[in-house]
Design a protein around this motif. Sequence first.
Motif, PDB file in Angstrom:
ATOM      1  N   VAL A  71       0.847  -1.198   0.000  1.00 26.11           N
ATOM      2  CA  VAL A  71       0.000   0.000   0.000  1.00 26.11           C
ATOM      3  C   VAL A  71       0.880   1.245   0.000  1.00 26.11           C
ATOM      4  O   VAL A  71       0.660   2.171  -0.788  1.00 26.11           O
ATOM      5  CB  VAL A  71      -0.957   0.003   1.216  1.00 26.11           C
ATOM      6  CG1 VAL A  71      -1.608   1.368   1.410  1.00 26.11           C
ATOM      7  CG2 VAL A  71      -2.018  -1.081   1.053  1.00 26.11           C
ATOM      8  N   ALA A  96      -4.789   2.150   3.477  1.00 28.15           N
ATOM      9  CA  ALA A  96      -5.312   2.479   2.147  1.00 28.15           C
ATOM     10  C   ALA A  96      -6.509   3.417   2.245  1.00 28.15           C
ATOM     11  O   ALA A  96      -6.623   4.374   1.473  1.00 28.15           O
ATOM     12  CB  ALA A  96      -5.691   1.195   1.406  1.00 28.15           C
ATOM     13  N   VAL A 103      -8.393  -0.458  -2.919  1.00 23.80           N
ATOM     14  CA  VAL A 103      -7.812  -1.796  -2.811  1.00 23.80           C
ATOM     15  C   VAL A 103      -8.887  -2.825  -3.100  1.00 23.80           C
ATOM     16  O   VAL A 103      -9.982  -2.766  -2.544  1.00 23.80           O
ATOM     17  CB  VAL A 103      -7.206  -2.051  -1.416  1.00 23.80           C
ATOM     18  CG1 VAL A 103      -6.774  -3.501  -1.260  1.00 23.80           C
ATOM     19  CG2 VAL A 103      -6.028  -1.126  -1.155  1.00 23.80           C
TER      20      VAL A 103
END
Length: 129
Positions: A71, A96, A103
Motif C-alpha cells: 500500500v 489504504a 484496494v
Amino acid sequence: EALRAHQPLHDLTHAVHAAGFFVPGQGIVCAREDVGRHNALDKLIGALLKAGIDPASGAIVMTSRVSVELVQKAVVAGCGVLLAVSAPTAQALRMAEAAGLSVAGFARGGRIEIFTHPERILGGNVDVA
C-alpha cells in the motif's frame, strides 16, 4: 488473469510473484517478476517511471496478498488502485482508506472484492452503506 501471460519466470519455477500495470483499454502494459512480492512491485514502479508511464493512469495488479508495504509503495508511486489475487491485511486496508487508495482483492475468475474507495473502480457515486 491477463497478468499470467506476463509471467515467464513463474511458468518455469512456480515460485515467483508478479506485479503488473493495467491501463483501461490497453490491458497489462508492463509487468515484473521476483521471488519477493515487494521486489516485484519495486521493479514495476521503476520500469513505469523509466518508460514515462504515469502510475496514476492505471492500476497495479499483484499476485500476492496486500500488505502495508505494498500500500505504501502504491501511494508513494501515485497509483490510485491496487488489485491482488489474494486478501489484504486489516492494517493495509486501514492505511489504504486513510491514503485514498482503492484496494481490491480475490481478483480471480473475472471477480473482485473491493475493500476501499470503490468509486474509483466502479465509477460514479457508490453507496457502500
